[in-house]
Motif scaffolding. Sequence first.
Motif, PDB file in Angstrom:
ATOM      1  N   GLU A 287      59.362  17.304  10.474  1.00  0.00           N
ATOM      2  CA  GLU A 287      60.237  16.148  10.377  1.00  0.00           C
ATOM      3  C   GLU A 287      60.505  15.481  11.731  1.00  0.00           C
ATOM      4  O   GLU A 287      60.840  14.295  11.795  1.00  0.00           O
ATOM      5  CB  GLU A 287      61.583  16.565   9.749  1.00  0.00           C
ATOM      6  CG  GLU A 287      61.499  16.870   8.261  1.00  0.00           C
ATOM      7  CD  GLU A 287      61.125  15.637   7.451  1.00  0.00           C
ATOM      8  OE1 GLU A 287      61.753  14.583   7.658  1.00  0.00           O
ATOM      9  OE2 GLU A 287      60.201  15.724   6.635  1.00  0.00           O
ATOM     10  N   LYS A 288      60.339  16.228  12.808  1.00  0.00           N
ATOM     11  CA  LYS A 288      60.590  15.662  14.137  1.00  0.00           C
ATOM     12  C   LYS A 288      59.620  14.524  14.465  1.00  0.00           C
ATOM     13  O   LYS A 288      59.898  13.711  15.344  1.00  0.00           O
ATOM     14  CB  LYS A 288      60.461  16.748  15.205  1.00  0.00           C
ATOM     15  CG  LYS A 288      61.534  17.823  15.150  1.00  0.00           C
ATOM     16  CD  LYS A 288      61.463  18.731  16.368  1.00  0.00           C
ATOM     17  CE  LYS A 288      60.142  19.493  16.430  1.00  0.00           C
ATOM     18  NZ  LYS A 288      60.092  20.400  17.612  1.00  0.00           N
ATOM     19  N   ALA A 289      58.501  14.470  13.763  1.00  0.00           N
ATOM     20  CA  ALA A 289      57.460  13.502  14.104  1.00  0.00           C
ATOM     21  C   ALA A 289      57.517  12.225  13.278  1.00  0.00           C
ATOM     22  O   ALA A 289      56.669  11.353  13.439  1.00  0.00           O
ATOM     23  CB  ALA A 289      56.085  14.145  13.939  1.00  0.00           C
ATOM     24  N   VAL A 290      58.522  12.088  12.398  1.00  0.00           N
ATOM     25  CA  VAL A 290      58.492  10.968  11.451  1.00  0.00           C
ATOM     26  C   VAL A 290      58.548   9.601  12.148  1.00  0.00           C
ATOM     27  O   VAL A 290      57.938   8.639  11.679  1.00  0.00           O
ATOM     28  CB  VAL A 290      59.634  11.084  10.403  1.00  0.00           C
ATOM     29  CG1 VAL A 290      59.411  12.279   9.507  1.00  0.00           C
ATOM     30  CG2 VAL A 290      61.001  11.124  11.058  1.00  0.00           C
ATOM     31  N   VAL A 291      59.255   9.508  13.268  1.00  0.00           N
ATOM     32  CA  VAL A 291      59.347   8.215  13.959  1.00  0.00           C
ATOM     33  C   VAL A 291      57.989   7.821  14.532  1.00  0.00           C
ATOM     34  O   VAL A 291      57.552   6.675  14.399  1.00  0.00           O
ATOM     35  CB  VAL A 291      60.422   8.251  15.057  1.00  0.00           C
ATOM     36  CG1 VAL A 291      60.368   6.983  15.905  1.00  0.00           C
ATOM     37  CG2 VAL A 291      61.800   8.400  14.438  1.00  0.00           C
ATOM     38  N   LEU A 292      57.300   8.764  15.160  1.00  0.00           N
ATOM     39  CA  LEU A 292      55.976   8.454  15.694  1.00  0.00           C
ATOM     40  C   LEU A 292      54.974   8.183  14.571  1.00  0.00           C
ATOM     41  O   LEU A 292      54.087   7.332  14.710  1.00  0.00           O
ATOM     42  CB  LEU A 292      55.482   9.594  16.576  1.00  0.00           C
ATOM     43  CG  LEU A 292      56.025   9.616  18.011  1.00  0.00           C
ATOM     44  CD1 LEU A 292      55.553  10.854  18.739  1.00  0.00           C
ATOM     45  CD2 LEU A 292      55.607   8.361  18.776  1.00  0.00           C
TER      46      LEU A 292
END
Length: 304
Positions: A287-292
Amino acid sequence: MTDTKTVFEERLRQSAAETEALLASLLSDATLPEEIVRPPHLMAAMRHGSLNGGKRLRPFLVRESAILLGGPPDAALRVGVALECLHCYSLIHDDLPAMDNDDLRRGRPTVHKAFDEATAILAGDSLLTYAFDIIAAPETILADRLKTELVLALARAAGLGGMVGGQALDLAAEKSPPDEVGITTLQSMKTGALLRFACEAGAIVAGSEPGHRERMRAFGRKIGLAFQLADDLLDLTSDAVTMGKATGKDAARGKGTLVALHGMAWAEDRLGALTKEAVDLLVPFGEKAVVLQETARFIASREK
Protein backbone atom coordinates in the motif's frame (compact mmCIF):
# COMPACT_ATOMS: atom_id res chain seq x y z
CA MET A 1 -12.96 6.89 1.80
CA THR A 2 -10.55 9.07 -0.18
CA ASP A 3 -9.63 7.39 -3.44
CA THR A 4 -6.05 6.91 -4.63
CA LYS A 5 -6.36 9.40 -7.49
CA THR A 6 -7.49 12.16 -5.13
CA VAL A 7 -4.61 11.44 -2.75
CA PHE A 8 -2.18 11.54 -5.66
CA GLU A 9 -3.56 14.83 -6.98
CA GLU A 10 -3.35 16.47 -3.56
CA ARG A 11 0.21 15.22 -2.98
CA LEU A 12 1.22 16.45 -6.44
CA ARG A 13 -0.25 19.91 -5.76
CA GLN A 14 1.45 20.11 -2.37
CA SER A 15 4.78 19.00 -3.79
CA ALA A 16 4.55 21.51 -6.65
CA ALA A 17 3.82 24.34 -4.21
CA GLU A 18 6.73 23.41 -1.94
CA THR A 19 9.07 23.00 -4.92
CA GLU A 20 8.03 26.40 -6.27
CA ALA A 21 8.55 28.08 -2.89
CA LEU A 22 12.02 26.62 -2.35
CA LEU A 23 13.05 27.31 -5.95
CA ALA A 24 11.93 30.94 -5.65
CA SER A 25 13.92 31.29 -2.43
CA LEU A 26 17.05 29.76 -3.97
CA LEU A 27 16.75 32.05 -7.00
CA SER A 28 16.57 35.26 -4.98
CA ASP A 29 19.03 38.08 -5.63
CA ALA A 30 20.72 37.46 -2.26
CA THR A 31 24.22 36.04 -2.65
CA LEU A 32 25.50 32.86 -1.03
CA PRO A 33 28.90 32.53 0.68
CA GLU A 34 31.73 32.73 -1.90
CA GLU A 35 29.43 34.34 -4.49
CA ILE A 36 30.36 37.93 -5.43
CA VAL A 37 27.14 39.27 -6.96
CA ARG A 38 24.07 37.87 -8.69
CA PRO A 39 23.42 40.02 -11.80
CA PRO A 40 19.73 41.08 -11.69
CA HIS A 41 19.17 40.61 -15.44
CA LEU A 42 20.56 37.08 -15.28
CA MET A 43 18.50 36.23 -12.19
CA ALA A 44 15.34 37.55 -13.87
CA ALA A 45 15.98 35.29 -16.86
CA MET A 46 16.61 32.28 -14.61
CA ARG A 47 13.37 32.93 -12.75
CA HIS A 48 11.48 33.38 -16.02
CA GLY A 49 12.73 30.02 -17.24
CA SER A 50 12.11 28.07 -14.05
CA LEU A 51 9.31 29.55 -11.93
CA ASN A 52 5.57 29.08 -12.60
CA GLY A 53 6.50 25.65 -13.87
CA GLY A 54 3.33 23.63 -13.55
CA LYS A 55 3.24 20.08 -12.19
CA ARG A 56 6.90 19.72 -11.13
CA LEU A 57 6.72 16.01 -11.84
CA ARG A 58 10.43 15.26 -11.47
CA PRO A 59 10.80 16.71 -7.95
CA PHE A 60 7.59 14.90 -7.02
CA LEU A 61 9.09 11.59 -8.15
CA VAL A 62 12.24 12.21 -6.11
CA ARG A 63 10.30 12.96 -2.97
CA GLU A 64 7.71 10.19 -3.29
CA SER A 65 10.40 7.62 -4.06
CA ALA A 66 12.36 8.74 -1.01
CA ILE A 67 9.27 8.63 1.22
CA LEU A 68 8.39 5.16 -0.07
CA LEU A 69 11.81 3.90 1.04
CA GLY A 70 11.97 5.79 4.34
CA GLY A 71 14.18 8.69 3.25
CA PRO A 72 14.12 12.25 4.69
CA PRO A 73 11.53 14.38 2.85
CA ASP A 74 13.38 17.69 3.36
CA ALA A 75 16.57 16.42 1.74
CA ALA A 76 14.51 14.84 -1.04
CA LEU A 77 12.82 18.21 -1.66
CA ARG A 78 16.17 19.91 -2.13
CA VAL A 79 17.41 17.17 -4.46
CA GLY A 80 14.16 17.48 -6.40
CA VAL A 81 14.65 21.24 -6.74
CA ALA A 82 18.20 20.63 -7.96
CA LEU A 83 16.82 18.28 -10.59
CA GLU A 84 14.21 20.84 -11.58
CA CYS A 85 16.94 23.46 -12.09
CA LEU A 86 18.73 21.09 -14.41
CA HIS A 87 15.51 20.22 -16.25
CA CYS A 88 14.69 23.92 -16.72
CA TYR A 89 18.18 24.61 -18.06
CA SER A 90 17.61 21.92 -20.67
CA LEU A 91 14.31 23.50 -21.73
CA ILE A 92 15.86 26.96 -22.04
CA HIS A 93 18.65 25.64 -24.25
CA ASP A 94 16.39 23.32 -26.28
CA ASP A 95 14.18 26.30 -27.13
CA LEU A 96 17.06 28.28 -28.66
CA PRO A 97 17.05 29.01 -32.42
CA ALA A 98 20.08 26.75 -32.89
CA MET A 99 18.16 23.85 -31.34
CA ASP A 100 14.36 23.47 -31.49
CA ASN A 101 13.69 27.17 -32.17
CA ASP A 102 10.57 27.53 -30.04
CA ASP A 103 8.90 30.81 -29.10
CA LEU A 104 6.50 29.46 -26.46
CA ARG A 105 7.06 27.46 -23.27
CA ARG A 106 4.47 26.87 -20.55
CA GLY A 107 2.22 29.40 -22.25
CA ARG A 108 4.80 32.20 -22.05
CA PRO A 109 7.56 33.50 -24.33
CA THR A 110 10.68 31.37 -24.14
CA VAL A 111 13.68 32.90 -22.36
CA HIS A 112 15.51 33.92 -25.52
CA LYS A 113 12.33 35.69 -26.69
CA ALA A 114 11.63 37.39 -23.36
CA PHE A 115 15.29 38.43 -23.00
CA ASP A 116 17.86 37.54 -25.69
CA GLU A 117 19.83 34.52 -26.86
CA ALA A 118 23.02 35.28 -24.92
CA THR A 119 21.08 35.75 -21.68
CA ALA A 120 19.16 32.52 -22.32
CA ILE A 121 22.41 30.60 -22.75
CA LEU A 122 23.83 32.07 -19.54
CA ALA A 123 20.59 31.43 -17.62
CA GLY A 124 20.72 27.80 -18.69
CA ASP A 125 24.41 27.52 -17.77
CA SER A 126 23.67 28.99 -14.35
CA LEU A 127 20.77 26.65 -13.62
CA LEU A 128 22.85 23.64 -14.67
CA THR A 129 25.69 24.61 -12.36
CA TYR A 130 23.35 25.53 -9.52
CA ALA A 131 21.80 22.05 -9.57
CA PHE A 132 25.02 20.51 -8.29
CA ASP A 133 25.53 23.39 -5.84
CA ILE A 134 22.14 22.65 -4.26
CA ILE A 135 22.92 18.95 -3.81
CA ALA A 136 26.39 19.57 -2.37
CA ALA A 137 25.37 22.46 -0.08
CA PRO A 138 25.34 21.90 3.70
CA GLU A 139 21.61 22.76 3.74
CA THR A 140 20.99 19.41 2.00
CA ILE A 141 21.28 17.24 5.07
CA LEU A 142 22.63 13.96 3.78
CA ALA A 143 25.81 11.95 4.30
CA ASP A 144 28.63 13.03 1.99
CA ARG A 145 28.67 9.53 0.46
CA LEU A 146 25.05 9.91 -0.61
CA LYS A 147 25.68 13.38 -2.02
CA THR A 148 28.55 11.98 -4.09
CA GLU A 149 26.29 9.21 -5.41
CA LEU A 150 23.61 11.76 -6.31
CA VAL A 151 26.06 14.04 -8.12
CA LEU A 152 27.49 11.12 -10.10
CA ALA A 153 24.08 9.69 -11.00
CA LEU A 154 22.74 13.09 -12.05
CA ALA A 155 25.83 13.88 -14.13
CA ARG A 156 25.49 10.54 -15.95
CA ALA A 157 21.77 11.03 -16.53
CA ALA A 158 22.12 14.62 -17.72
CA GLY A 159 25.33 14.49 -19.72
CA LEU A 160 26.76 13.16 -22.95
CA GLY A 161 25.46 9.62 -22.42
CA GLY A 162 22.08 10.83 -21.18
CA MET A 163 19.94 13.92 -21.79
CA VAL A 164 22.48 16.01 -23.70
CA GLY A 165 23.45 13.06 -25.87
CA GLY A 166 19.76 12.48 -26.51
CA GLN A 167 19.36 16.06 -27.70
CA ALA A 168 22.29 15.54 -30.08
CA LEU A 169 20.60 12.44 -31.47
CA ASP A 170 17.34 14.37 -31.74
CA LEU A 171 18.98 17.08 -33.85
CA ALA A 172 20.59 14.44 -36.05
CA ALA A 173 17.18 12.80 -36.51
CA GLU A 174 16.03 15.85 -38.49
CA LYS A 175 18.49 14.91 -41.23
CA SER A 176 18.34 11.13 -40.97
CA PRO A 177 15.25 9.64 -39.26
CA PRO A 178 16.27 6.76 -36.98
CA ASP A 179 14.78 3.28 -36.97
CA GLU A 180 12.76 1.92 -34.04
CA VAL A 181 15.84 1.05 -31.99
CA GLY A 182 17.27 4.50 -32.66
CA ILE A 183 14.04 6.23 -31.67
CA THR A 184 13.82 4.28 -28.42
CA THR A 185 17.47 5.02 -27.61
CA LEU A 186 17.03 8.73 -28.34
CA GLN A 187 13.92 8.99 -26.20
CA SER A 188 15.38 7.00 -23.31
CA MET A 189 18.21 9.54 -23.21
CA LYS A 190 16.61 12.91 -24.00
CA THR A 191 13.44 12.46 -21.94
CA GLY A 192 13.79 9.23 -20.00
CA ALA A 193 17.16 9.74 -18.33
CA LEU A 194 16.04 12.50 -15.93
CA LEU A 195 12.81 10.68 -15.07
CA ARG A 196 14.83 7.56 -14.34
CA PHE A 197 17.20 9.58 -12.18
CA ALA A 198 14.27 11.14 -10.29
CA CYS A 199 13.12 7.71 -9.13
CA GLU A 200 16.61 6.42 -8.43
CA ALA A 201 17.48 9.60 -6.54
CA GLY A 202 14.75 8.87 -4.01
CA ALA A 203 16.38 5.52 -3.32
CA ILE A 204 19.80 7.18 -2.95
CA VAL A 205 18.42 9.80 -0.56
CA ALA A 206 16.95 6.96 1.51
CA GLY A 207 20.26 5.07 1.51
CA SER A 208 18.43 2.06 0.14
CA GLU A 209 19.86 -1.35 -0.60
CA PRO A 210 21.01 -1.99 -4.22
CA GLY A 211 17.93 -4.09 -5.02
CA HIS A 212 15.54 -1.27 -4.14
CA ARG A 213 17.65 1.23 -6.03
CA GLU A 214 17.57 -0.94 -9.15
CA ARG A 215 13.81 -1.46 -8.82
CA MET A 216 13.28 2.29 -8.71
CA ARG A 217 15.57 2.72 -11.72
CA ALA A 218 13.47 0.17 -13.60
CA PHE A 219 10.28 1.98 -12.59
CA GLY A 220 11.81 5.24 -13.82
CA ARG A 221 12.73 3.66 -17.14
CA LYS A 222 9.17 2.45 -17.68
CA ILE A 223 7.53 5.77 -16.89
CA GLY A 224 10.15 7.58 -18.96
CA LEU A 225 9.17 5.56 -22.03
CA ALA A 226 5.50 6.09 -21.21
CA PHE A 227 6.00 9.84 -20.77
CA GLN A 228 7.55 10.22 -24.21
CA LEU A 229 4.96 8.02 -25.87
CA ALA A 230 2.18 10.09 -24.30
CA ASP A 231 3.99 13.25 -25.38
CA ASP A 232 4.18 12.03 -28.97
CA LEU A 233 0.46 11.26 -28.95
CA LEU A 234 -0.31 14.71 -27.54
CA ASP A 235 1.88 16.29 -30.20
CA LEU A 236 -0.54 14.88 -32.78
CA THR A 237 -3.84 15.32 -30.96
CA SER A 238 -3.49 18.46 -28.82
CA ASP A 239 -2.93 22.13 -29.63
CA ALA A 240 -0.53 24.88 -28.58
CA VAL A 241 -3.05 26.57 -26.27
CA THR A 242 -3.62 23.37 -24.28
CA MET A 243 0.03 22.32 -24.25
CA GLY A 244 1.53 25.76 -23.63
CA LYS A 245 4.06 25.12 -26.40
CA ALA A 246 4.11 24.45 -30.13
CA THR A 247 2.70 21.12 -31.32
CA GLY A 248 3.14 19.11 -34.51
CA LYS A 249 6.77 20.15 -34.90
CA ASP A 250 8.27 16.65 -34.99
CA ALA A 251 6.09 15.68 -37.91
CA ALA A 252 6.83 18.95 -39.69
CA ARG A 253 10.56 18.33 -39.36
CA GLY A 254 10.31 14.72 -40.48
CA LYS A 255 11.49 13.32 -37.14
CA GLY A 256 10.60 9.71 -36.52
CA THR A 257 8.48 8.75 -33.52
CA LEU A 258 7.07 5.42 -32.42
CA VAL A 259 3.59 6.80 -33.03
CA ALA A 260 4.47 7.71 -36.62
CA LEU A 261 6.11 4.32 -37.10
CA HIS A 262 3.35 2.11 -35.68
CA GLY A 263 0.22 4.26 -35.52
CA MET A 264 -1.91 5.64 -32.70
CA ALA A 265 -3.68 2.38 -31.85
CA TRP A 266 -0.36 0.59 -31.32
CA ALA A 267 0.95 3.52 -29.27
CA GLU A 268 -2.09 3.51 -26.99
CA ASP A 269 -1.75 -0.24 -26.45
CA ARG A 270 1.96 0.08 -25.73
CA LEU A 271 1.28 2.94 -23.34
CA GLY A 272 -1.14 0.74 -21.42
CA ALA A 273 1.40 -2.09 -21.28
CA LEU A 274 4.18 0.21 -20.01
CA THR A 275 1.89 1.57 -17.33
CA LYS A 276 1.02 -1.91 -16.11
CA GLU A 277 4.68 -2.92 -16.08
CA ALA A 278 5.56 0.17 -14.04
CA VAL A 279 2.72 -0.39 -11.57
CA ASP A 280 3.64 -4.08 -11.17
CA LEU A 281 7.25 -3.22 -10.33
CA LEU A 282 6.05 -1.53 -7.13
CA VAL A 283 3.70 -4.31 -5.98
CA PRO A 284 6.29 -5.64 -3.47
CA PHE A 285 6.00 -2.36 -1.54
CA GLY A 286 2.29 -2.88 -0.94
CA GLU A 287 0.00 0.00 0.00
CA LYS A 288 2.94 2.36 0.50
CA ALA A 289 3.43 2.48 -3.27
CA VAL A 290 -0.09 3.53 -4.31
CA VAL A 291 0.84 7.19 -4.92
CA LEU A 292 3.72 6.29 -7.22
CA GLN A 293 1.56 3.71 -8.97
CA GLU A 294 -1.05 6.40 -9.55
CA THR A 295 1.71 8.63 -10.88
CA ALA A 296 2.45 6.06 -13.58
CA ARG A 297 -1.24 6.07 -14.59
CA PHE A 298 -1.27 9.87 -14.61
CA ILE A 299 1.76 10.04 -16.91
CA ALA A 300 0.06 7.77 -19.42
CA SER A 301 -3.29 9.61 -19.36
CA ARG A 302 -2.19 13.26 -19.04
CA GLU A 303 -3.71 15.82 -21.37
CA LYS A 304 -0.78 18.26 -21.44
